[in-house]
Design a protein around this motif. Structure first.
Motif, PDB file in Angstrom:
ATOM      1  N   LEU A  56    -101.158  90.445   5.660  1.00  0.00           N
ATOM      2  CA  LEU A  56    -100.509  90.823   6.922  1.00  0.00           C
ATOM      3  C   LEU A  56    -100.810  89.787   7.996  1.00  0.00           C
ATOM      4  O   LEU A  56     -99.929  89.365   8.746  1.00  0.00           O
ATOM      5  CB  LEU A  56    -100.988  92.211   7.373  1.00  0.00           C
ATOM      6  CG  LEU A  56    -100.586  93.355   6.450  1.00  0.00           C
ATOM      7  CD1 LEU A  56    -101.290  94.652   6.846  1.00  0.00           C
ATOM      8  CD2 LEU A  56     -99.084  93.552   6.462  1.00  0.00           C
ATOM      9  N   PHE A  57    -102.066  89.352   8.058  1.00  0.00           N
ATOM     10  CA  PHE A  57    -102.447  88.329   9.036  1.00  0.00           C
ATOM     11  C   PHE A  57    -101.687  87.033   8.767  1.00  0.00           C
ATOM     12  O   PHE A  57    -101.160  86.402   9.694  1.00  0.00           O
ATOM     13  CB  PHE A  57    -103.956  88.084   8.961  1.00  0.00           C
ATOM     14  CG  PHE A  57    -104.415  86.919   9.793  1.00  0.00           C
ATOM     15  CD1 PHE A  57    -104.543  87.036  11.161  1.00  0.00           C
ATOM     16  CD2 PHE A  57    -104.698  85.695   9.202  1.00  0.00           C
ATOM     17  CE1 PHE A  57    -104.950  85.964  11.934  1.00  0.00           C
ATOM     18  CE2 PHE A  57    -105.108  84.613   9.962  1.00  0.00           C
ATOM     19  CZ  PHE A  57    -105.233  84.755  11.335  1.00  0.00           C
ATOM     20  N   PHE A  98    -108.708  92.894   9.907  1.00  0.00           N
ATOM     21  CA  PHE A  98    -109.826  92.073   9.440  1.00  0.00           C
ATOM     22  C   PHE A  98    -111.129  92.488  10.105  1.00  0.00           C
ATOM     23  O   PHE A  98    -112.137  92.734   9.435  1.00  0.00           O
ATOM     24  CB  PHE A  98    -109.569  90.601   9.778  1.00  0.00           C
ATOM     25  CG  PHE A  98    -109.147  89.791   8.595  1.00  0.00           C
ATOM     26  CD1 PHE A  98    -109.821  89.879   7.394  1.00  0.00           C
ATOM     27  CD2 PHE A  98    -108.071  88.926   8.681  1.00  0.00           C
ATOM     28  CE1 PHE A  98    -109.428  89.135   6.306  1.00  0.00           C
ATOM     29  CE2 PHE A  98    -107.670  88.172   7.602  1.00  0.00           C
ATOM     30  CZ  PHE A  98    -108.348  88.286   6.407  1.00  0.00           C
ATOM     31  N   GLY A 122     -98.137  87.166   9.964  1.00  0.00           N
ATOM     32  CA  GLY A 122     -98.046  87.058  11.419  1.00  0.00           C
ATOM     33  C   GLY A 122     -98.416  85.668  11.902  1.00  0.00           C
ATOM     34  O   GLY A 122     -97.703  85.061  12.704  1.00  0.00           O
ATOM     35  N   PHE A 123     -99.516  85.149  11.379  1.00  0.00           N
ATOM     36  CA  PHE A 123    -100.011  83.866  11.879  1.00  0.00           C
ATOM     37  C   PHE A 123     -99.049  82.732  11.540  1.00  0.00           C
ATOM     38  O   PHE A 123     -98.801  81.845  12.367  1.00  0.00           O
ATOM     39  CB  PHE A 123    -101.404  83.575  11.306  1.00  0.00           C
ATOM     40  CG  PHE A 123    -102.025  82.349  11.891  1.00  0.00           C
ATOM     41  CD1 PHE A 123    -102.587  82.387  13.153  1.00  0.00           C
ATOM     42  CD2 PHE A 123    -102.022  81.152  11.190  1.00  0.00           C
ATOM     43  CE1 PHE A 123    -103.141  81.247  13.705  1.00  0.00           C
ATOM     44  CE2 PHE A 123    -102.575  80.016  11.738  1.00  0.00           C
ATOM     45  CZ  PHE A 123    -103.134  80.062  13.001  1.00  0.00           C
ATOM     46  N   GLY A 176    -103.097  91.650  12.239  1.00  0.00           N
ATOM     47  CA  GLY A 176    -103.906  91.186  11.125  1.00  0.00           C
ATOM     48  C   GLY A 176    -105.365  91.046  11.511  1.00  0.00           C
ATOM     49  O   GLY A 176    -106.257  91.472  10.783  1.00  0.00           O
ATOM     50  N   GLY A 234     -98.051  90.120  15.192  1.00  0.00           N
ATOM     51  CA  GLY A 234     -98.533  90.124  13.819  1.00  0.00           C
ATOM     52  C   GLY A 234     -99.914  89.510  13.693  1.00  0.00           C
ATOM     53  O   GLY A 234    -100.739  89.976  12.909  1.00  0.00           O
ATOM     54  N   VAL A 235    -100.178  88.475  14.501  1.00  0.00           N
ATOM     55  CA  VAL A 235    -101.496  87.836  14.470  1.00  0.00           C
ATOM     56  C   VAL A 235    -102.560  88.853  14.881  1.00  0.00           C
ATOM     57  O   VAL A 235    -103.579  89.014  14.208  1.00  0.00           O
ATOM     58  CB  VAL A 235    -101.528  86.619  15.419  1.00  0.00           C
ATOM     59  CG1 VAL A 235    -102.910  85.987  15.425  1.00  0.00           C
ATOM     60  CG2 VAL A 235    -100.491  85.596  15.002  1.00  0.00           C
ATOM     61  N   LEU A 238    -105.366  90.093   4.762  1.00  0.00           N
ATOM     62  CA  LEU A 238    -105.076  88.660   4.751  1.00  0.00           C
ATOM     63  C   LEU A 238    -103.567  88.411   4.644  1.00  0.00           C
ATOM     64  O   LEU A 238    -103.015  87.534   5.317  1.00  0.00           O
ATOM     65  CB  LEU A 238    -105.818  87.999   3.582  1.00  0.00           C
ATOM     66  CG  LEU A 238    -105.709  86.484   3.449  1.00  0.00           C
ATOM     67  CD1 LEU A 238    -106.051  85.796   4.745  1.00  0.00           C
ATOM     68  CD2 LEU A 238    -106.624  85.991   2.338  1.00  0.00           C
ATOM     69  N   SER A 253     -94.126  86.812  17.559  1.00  0.00           N
ATOM     70  CA  SER A 253     -94.910  87.008  16.341  1.00  0.00           C
ATOM     71  C   SER A 253     -96.408  87.069  16.611  1.00  0.00           C
ATOM     72  O   SER A 253     -97.182  87.335  15.710  1.00  0.00           O
ATOM     73  CB  SER A 253     -94.604  85.900  15.340  1.00  0.00           C
ATOM     74  OG  SER A 253     -94.489  84.657  15.988  1.00  0.00           O
TER      75      SER A 253
END
Lengths: 306, 378
Positions: free
Chosen positions: A97-98, B334, A101-102, B330, B326-327, A95, B323
């Protein structure tokens, strides 16, 4: 003297971000869940809150957006660790890391945005007291909100039936299950409430404290908040106090720079992180003390009927 | 309704299939994301999965980015398998780069090629020292290694910044915060002309083989595994948990430091505030997606490198922010964690118990029996 009053005021303000997040994480951990995703939640909520304020011009809509984003991300985390029994550390890390990035991805259009100038908040009459007024009574309402939150949390955890159920789920989920409490739903509720508070902290950071959006702006505050729950041995009042202490460490660097102490700024930026390490080492030195205070099932999964 | 039923033993099939399913889910979400942003999803997939492998030059670049990820993730695999949560590999990478950069700056025109060896050793040492702080605080003070190692990432970034803004700043650098460019003699040897691949890739592959031998063929590696899987059993067997802690952190710190040295004396060639590129964090995902297994990590490092290159291409060719990498990183972790549930559990579809419905069907059964007997009687 006036400058020390202002330093104290800034300390309270800086501590508020940490306090709100750490109180949220405290709710999580009292229910037995460690959420290493705090940093990612705060980043996403910071973008959500900032964007909401840019579009609506209303700070409170921003806070609500931050809380919503935080609760949503925490819910995803919660379903994974509570129902799918994924590893709490790894999932929280995912979470974070996401979220990093998000938030960078979603916030790219807001990097140059500025928020409108706001009038300073002041408590009527009290803010006119010399020194004390500028130290304590010219703060954003959220600063007092964080203090009230700690008080409410003390009452909730130790004086209410629901709080007792929450703590029992964190201490001994099997017993709570046997008593008929819906352990997994209580845990999800705690995780989402904690996520909402982390989200509020992130939104406050981006909308009021800084106020702007930069990639990675949370800069470890989520992790420091996680450490704070350990420092405070899982007690709300101590969480609040610890947050102000760390807020003070952040502020000392600006103060030292302000009075012209010739130390490279990098040393000063390091301070909160080094302080976290030192305090963590000192507090953790006695394993028995940690074990007595820590929720007994912290980080352990619970499978009903297994 | 869906129900999870524990398996008697971990499914071998899903151990291998889960990362692939996770990748598929990530790709599907990616397609939806591209479509939602008004970009051509096919073009998006091409940028991420075809462009990085379509020419030998592109393949080389893919390996250049995969190298640090591979080396760091191999070290992290030892940590995570021993249940030591070192998430500060980024900081160890930076300190390795700082130590290696310090040695590289000592070189002058007359220095021999031995300096490369010194640079690599300095990198390993720097990473080990940084991870050693975490080990020491965990060992002597019981301080949580997750928080300590992560806090040290921020401290390492500041140490680097302090040096490149201060004593190591290039006097002829127009006041930019960066060291002077390292002497040519310090360059990590390249594998071939026309590509930026260095011997770092070979070191990484050797490391993968070495890790396999260590984990699965030596007693020390076995102690490490048992300590992670069953601490009580490890204690009973006389395996020291302190030794496992130090081994895990020093190995992963050394590996991250080596990766840092290979980067600054390789593709980067000087110390700048942009040395920390997030490889230390991405390597956590690489390690998990690679199943903490040396062979798996080789493949997942290449996959993650594709995400990096795809992100850069998405920026230049499709006008998407970089970026996005990175999404996807992640999302991949998950989905992997969610899919890993299938290793230990079976998904069963069951009909919820409904007493009322059952009563009705029982009533129908009685009715039909009554009817048939009535018919038979008539």
């Amino acid at each position: 003297m006036e400058q020390y009053a202002l330093l104290l005021a800034a300390t309270l303000n800086a501590g508020t971000v940490l306090a709100i997040a750490a109180l949220g994480l405290l709710v999580n951990e009292k229910a037995g869940i460690v959420n290493l995703g705090a940093e990612g939640i705060m980043l996403c909520a910071a973008v959500a809150g900032f964007a909401a304020v840019v579009h609506t011009g209303n700070d409170w809509v921003g806070f609500a957006a931050g809380m919503g984003a935080g609760a949503l991300l925490a819910a995803i985390f919660g379903v994974l660790v509570i129902w799918l029994n994924t590893n709490q550390y790894a999932t929280g890390l995912a979470l974070s890391l996401f979220g990093a990035g998000f938030s960078a991805f979603a916030g790219i259009g807001y990097v140059q945005e500025k928020l409108p100038e706001r009038s300073q908040f002041a408590v009527p009459f009290l803010s006119d007291i010399p020194l004390l007024g500028s130290a304590f009574f010219k703060q954003h309402p959220m600063v007092y909100g964080a203090m009230a939150m700690a008080a409410v949390l003390v009452w909730f955890l130790y004086r209410s039936r629901a709080g007792l159920a929450l703590r029992s789920v964190g201490e001994n989920p099997e017993a709570a299950h046997a008593l008929g409490y819906p352990v997994r739903r209580i845990r999800l509720g705690a995780v989402m409430a904690g996520g909402a508070l982390c989200g509020l902290a992130g939104a406050y950071l981006a909308v009021i404290y800084t106020p702007l959006w930069v990639e990675g702006m949370v800069a470890g505050k989520g992790w420091i908040a996680l450490a704070l729950t350990t420092f405070a041995t899982w007690r709300p009042a101590r969480v609040l106090l610890g947050s102000y202490l760390f807020g003070g460490v952040t502020m000392v660097q600006f103060h030292l720079q302000g009075i012209g102490v010739d130390v490279p700024s990098q040393f000063l930026t390091m301070l909160p992180y080094l302080a976290t390490i030192v305090v963590l080492a000192l507090i953790s030195r006695n394993p028995a003390w940690i074990r007595v205070n820590m929720p007994a099932s912290l980080g352990k999964p619970f499978y009903p009927g297994a | 309704m869906l129900k999870l039923e524990p398996r008697a033993e971990i499914s071998r099939f899903w151990t291998l299939a889960s990362p692939l399913l996770a990748l598929l889910i990530t790709v599907l979400i990616g397609v939806v994301l591209f479509a939602a942003l008004g970009k051509d999803p096919v073009r998006g997939l091409q940028v991420f999965f075809w462009e990085p492998i379509k020419s030998s030059y592109a393949l080389g670049e893919l390996m250049v980015k995969a190298t640090p990820l591979l080396i760091i993730a191999l070290g992290l695999a030892v940590c995570f398998r021993s249940n030591v949560w070192n998430i500060g590999a980024e900081g160890q990478f930076v300190m390795g780069a700082v130590a290696a950069g310090g040695v590289a700056l000592l070189a002058d025109k007359d220095t021999g090629r031995w300096i490369v060896m010194a640079i690599l050793l300095a990198g390993v040492f720097g990473g080990m020292v940084w991870a050693g702080i975490t080990a020491l605080l965990r060992d002597k003070f019981n301080a949580n290694e997750i928080l300590v190692s992560l806090m040290l990432v921020y401290v390492a970034d500041m140490v680097l910044s302090l040096l490149v803004f201060g004593p190591w700043k290039d006097p002829q650098g127009y006041n930019f915060p960066q060291s002077k460019t390292f002497e040519a003699v310090t360059k990590i040897p390249k594998l071939m002309d026309g590509s930026r691949m260095t011997i770092g890739l070979l070191l990484g592959l050797l490391g993968a083989a070495g890790l396999w031998v260590f984990l699965f063929r030596t007693k020390a590696g076995f102690a490490q595994l048992v300590g992670g899987l069953a601490p009580a059993a490890a204690r009973y067997a006389g395996f020291s948990s302190r030794r496992a802690l130090w081994t895990a952190l020093l190995v992963s710190g050394g590996a991250a430091g080596l990766a840092g040295a290979l980067e600054v004396a390789g593709p980067i060639g000087q110390l700048t505030p942009y040395v920390p590129a997030g490889y230390g964090f991405a390597a956590i995902i690489v390690a998990f997606v690679g199943r903490l297994h040396p062979v798996g990590i080789v493949f997942s490092a290449i996959l993650m490198s594709m995400f990096y290159i795809g992100g850069e291409l998405a920026q230049s060719r499709m006008g998407l922010p970089k970026s996005i990498t990175g999404v996807f990183q992640g999302l991949l972790l998950f989905s992997l964690l969610a899919c890993d549930t299938l290793m230990a559990y079976k998904v069963r579809i069951f009909k919820p118990f409904r007493p009322v419905a059952q009563q009705n069907s029982a009533q129908q059964a009685i009715n039909s029996v009554v009817k048939s007997t009535a018919k038979g009687g008539a």
